[in-house]
Design a protein around this motif. Structure first.
Motif, PDB file in Angstrom:
ATOM      1  N   LYS A  55     -51.969  62.782 -14.991  1.00 12.30           N
ATOM      2  CA  LYS A  55     -51.987  63.516 -13.720  1.00 12.30           C
ATOM      3  C   LYS A  55     -50.661  63.369 -12.994  1.00 12.30           C
ATOM      4  O   LYS A  55     -50.156  64.333 -12.405  1.00 12.30           O
ATOM      5  CB  LYS A  55     -53.133  63.011 -12.846  1.00 12.30           C
ATOM      6  N   GLU A  95     -48.168  65.649 -14.025  1.00 10.55           N
ATOM      7  CA  GLU A  95     -48.529  67.040 -13.690  1.00 10.55           C
ATOM      8  C   GLU A  95     -48.776  67.867 -14.953  1.00 10.55           C
ATOM      9  O   GLU A  95     -48.278  68.991 -15.109  1.00 10.55           O
ATOM     10  CB  GLU A  95     -47.449  67.683 -12.815  1.00 10.55           C
ATOM     11  N   VAL A  96     -49.563  67.264 -15.837  1.00 10.21           N
ATOM     12  CA  VAL A  96     -49.905  67.937 -17.088  1.00 10.21           C
ATOM     13  C   VAL A  96     -50.625  69.252 -16.837  1.00 10.21           C
ATOM     14  O   VAL A  96     -50.516  70.196 -17.638  1.00 10.21           O
ATOM     15  CB  VAL A  96     -50.758  66.979 -17.967  1.00 10.21           C
ATOM     16  N   SER A  97     -51.326  69.345 -15.718  1.00 11.43           N
ATOM     17  CA  SER A  97     -52.100  70.555 -15.414  1.00 11.43           C
ATOM     18  C   SER A  97     -51.218  71.799 -15.345  1.00 11.43           C
ATOM     19  O   SER A  97     -51.691  72.911 -15.597  1.00 11.43           O
ATOM     20  CB  SER A  97     -52.845  70.383 -14.087  1.00 11.43           C
ATOM     21  N   SER A  98     -49.940  71.613 -15.018  1.00 12.88           N
ATOM     22  CA  SER A  98     -49.026  72.762 -14.921  1.00 12.88           C
ATOM     23  C   SER A  98     -48.054  72.835 -16.096  1.00 12.88           C
ATOM     24  O   SER A  98     -47.119  73.653 -16.084  1.00 12.88           O
ATOM     25  CB  SER A  98     -48.235  72.696 -13.608  1.00 12.88           C
ATOM     26  N   ALA A 137     -55.019  66.224 -22.214  1.00 10.21           N
ATOM     27  CA  ALA A 137     -54.048  67.147 -21.610  1.00 10.21           C
ATOM     28  C   ALA A 137     -54.622  68.559 -21.530  1.00 10.21           C
ATOM     29  O   ALA A 137     -54.461  69.255 -20.515  1.00 10.21           O
ATOM     30  CB  ALA A 137     -52.755  67.151 -22.410  1.00 10.21           C
ATOM     31  N   ARG A 138     -55.285  68.974 -22.587  1.00  8.85           N
ATOM     32  CA  ARG A 138     -55.874  70.317 -22.601  1.00  8.85           C
ATOM     33  C   ARG A 138     -56.959  70.426 -21.535  1.00  8.85           C
ATOM     34  O   ARG A 138     -57.050  71.449 -20.840  1.00  8.85           O
ATOM     35  CB  ARG A 138     -56.456  70.596 -23.991  1.00  8.85           C
ATOM     36  N   SER A 139     -57.777  69.377 -21.399  1.00  9.34           N
ATOM     37  CA  SER A 139     -58.848  69.424 -20.401  1.00  9.34           C
ATOM     38  C   SER A 139     -58.297  69.426 -18.982  1.00  9.34           C
ATOM     39  O   SER A 139     -58.925  69.959 -18.065  1.00  9.34           O
ATOM     40  CB  SER A 139     -59.799  68.230 -20.585  1.00  9.34           C
ATOM     41  N   LEU A 140     -57.083  68.854 -18.805  1.00  8.97           N
ATOM     42  CA  LEU A 140     -56.457  68.832 -17.485  1.00  8.97           C
ATOM     43  C   LEU A 140     -55.724  70.139 -17.167  1.00  8.97           C
ATOM     44  O   LEU A 140     -55.299  70.352 -16.031  1.00  8.97           O
ATOM     45  CB  LEU A 140     -55.477  67.660 -17.384  1.00  8.97           C
ATOM     46  N   GLY A 141     -55.550  70.975 -18.183  1.00 13.72           N
ATOM     47  CA  GLY A 141     -54.955  72.280 -17.912  1.00 13.72           C
ATOM     48  C   GLY A 141     -53.674  72.606 -18.636  1.00 13.72           C
ATOM     49  O   GLY A 141     -53.081  73.676 -18.407  1.00 13.72           O
ATOM     50  N   ALA A 142     -53.183  71.718 -19.527  1.00 13.65           N
ATOM     51  CA  ALA A 142     -51.970  72.035 -20.299  1.00 13.65           C
ATOM     52  C   ALA A 142     -52.216  73.290 -21.132  1.00 13.65           C
ATOM     53  O   ALA A 142     -53.259  73.437 -21.763  1.00 13.65           O
ATOM     54  CB  ALA A 142     -51.598  70.864 -21.201  1.00 13.65           C
ATOM     55  N   THR A 149     -50.769  72.483 -26.734  1.00 12.58           N
ATOM     56  CA  THR A 149     -50.624  71.076 -27.132  1.00 12.58           C
ATOM     57  C   THR A 149     -50.178  70.970 -28.578  1.00 12.58           C
ATOM     58  O   THR A 149     -50.586  71.771 -29.430  1.00 12.58           O
ATOM     59  CB  THR A 149     -51.953  70.306 -26.949  1.00 12.58           C
TER      60      THR A 149
END
Length: 466
Positions: free
Chosen positions: A73, A76-79, A100-105, A108
């Motif tokens: 987080k 800023e993996v989400s972005s 990372a994928r679940s956070l929005g990356a 991957t």
């Protein structure tokens, strides 16, 4: 080779990238992507690595595990448009990609080292929603095997369905190439070919027909795969086929390479100092492969195992310095083809300057694949990159594009194209036909186009135009 992918990026736009694990391979990926202009954040659990990266690169560094949700987080993996897990731990790489994928990356990439994991790569990609899996050992084994097919070449790379091949060669004193102009070589040779780039005294050239070769030049030779053996023979640079190969180190690269060589009908001998590893490797390889338990850095052992009668010597231990020294010893014994695996960038450059023509770097090979994937994310959906190789010590790129409607100059003769300086359209693949193009040729729909680029970052075929 990565599949074609599409993103919401505009052509050539830079990305936010997160890299987990910055050992030799991760660091090489970092170097490539920062040079491409991307914004990179690095996560590594080793504080020494984090400090070193922070000293050398203007990137955000986080000292943490790649499976630490809070660290992801903070990064800023989400972005992030691209998340790369490049540590030496397969399970950690897969898990961090999943997080990372679940956070929005958006995309991957996972490095996998275990052969069983790679066998199940498609299943793992589907289950964990991983965009791409890379296996540096298999990539390196394939690169070495390609080079062993043409022992006179420093390296050999192939394009679509192996229809075209690119060979890097060193011009030897008093050879047919030494003192010849490129135009004269074309006039006296039946096969269609192109010498598309030359490295001389650390300076790179994209030559025209008047360029005269001299001893010490490194050249990039592009030809149809069927023509390459005839050309090498015509140029007098053919070495004896590598029928007896000696591998030092029983690594997974050596294991995979030994299997490839044995299947091609040649004899291979593997020297490994760890007895348990010897038993492990011998249980997976054909009976024709000889496994010797001993220290491959000991010259007495190499002599007793017949290095004098070896056609090719490949040093594949985990220690760069040991590989370089063993390779120099084999060169001194006049082994026709000598290859050393070297990961550290500084050692790769020094080895070439000291006279080792053929140095294979798993970190560079892997970084090139990741760079290709990153470029494909920032290319248009029409003329995407399918292949990317760095040549001439990284100063030249050879790229293969799939031409489609997004390239607006289809049907225009090449001599009428206003291309950028340092750009050469070197080859065209049309169906199963290979074309070394002339000025009167043109790019047509569905062609595969091989482009040589010096000093240009190309993401799309249209990028070759002014």
């Amino acid at each position: 080779m990565p599949e074609v992918v599409y993103s919401n990026l505009k052509d050539g736009e830079t990305m936010k990238v997160v890299i987990v694990g910055c050992g030799k391979i991760g660091r090489s990926i970092l170097k490539n992507l920062t040079e491409e202009g991307h914004s990179v954040c690095v996560i590594d659990r080793d504080p020494k690595v984090v400090r070193s990266i922070g000293d050398d690169y203007d990137v955000m560094c986080i000292n943490a595990s790649g499976t630490d949700i809070e660290a992801l987080k903070r990064a800023e993996v989400s972005s992030a448009e691209l998340f790369i897990a490049a540590s030496a731990n397969d399970d950690a790489n897969m898990l961090s990609c999943c997080f990372a994928r679940s956070l929005g990356a958006a995309h991957t990439v996972a490095r996998l080292n275990d052969a069983e994991h790679y066998t199940d790569a498609d299943y793992i990609k589907r289950c964990l929603d991983i965009s791409m899996i890379i296996d540096p050992d298999r990539l390196t084994s394939q690169a070495i095997f390609n080079t062993l097919k043409f022992p006179s070449a420093v390296r050999v790379e192939s394009f679509t369905r192996h229809l075209f091949e690119m060979a890097e060669l060193c011009v030897k004193p008093d050879s047919v190439l030494d003192g010849s102009s490129l135009a004269a070589l074309r006039d006296t040779t039946n096969a269609d070919f192109l010498i598309c780039c030359i490295l001389r005294d650390r300076k790179t050239y994209i030559p025209d027909g008047s360029f005269v070769l001299k001893a010490g030049d490194r050249i990039g030779l592009l030809a149809a795969s069927d023509d390459m053996p005839k050309l090498l023979n015509r140029f007098g640079v053919v070495k004896k086929s590598a029928k007896n190969v000696m591998l030092i180190g029983g690594s997974r690269i050596a294991q995979d390479l030994a299997e490839r060589i044995a299947k091609s009908g040649h004899h291979v001998k593997v020297i490994e100092k760890d007895i348990d590893r010897c038993h492990e490797v011998s249980g997976t390889l054909p009976r024709s492969v000889s496994i010797i338990c001993g220290n491959g850095s000991r010259h007495e052992l190499l002599d007793s195992e017949g290095i004098d009668n070896t056609d090719a010597f490949v040093s594949l231990t985990g220690i760069d310095e040991e590989n370089i020294l063993s390779a120099f010893y084999a060169s001194g014994k006049n082994v026709p083809k000598v290859i050393a695996k070297v990961n550290q960038a500084g050692f790769v450059d020094i080895s070439g300057k000291l006279g080792l023509d053929c140095v294979i770097s798993p970190s560079r090979i892997t970084a090139d694949i990741v760079t290709l994937y990153a470029r494909s994310l920032s290319s248009s959906a029409g003329s995407s990159i399918e292949t990317l190789y760095t040549l001439m010590d990284g100063s030249i790129e050879a790229l293969e594009f799939a031409a489609s409607a997004s390239f607006t100059k289809q049907g225009v003769e090449l001599k009428d194209l206003d291309t950028k300086p340092g750009i050469l359209i070197a080859g065209i693949i049309r169906g199963s036909r290979t074309i070394i193009p002339k000025g009167s040729d043109a790019i047509l729909p569905n062609d595969k186009v091989i482009v040589i680029a010096a000093g240009e970052r190309l993401c799309d075929l249209s990028d070759i135009l002014q």
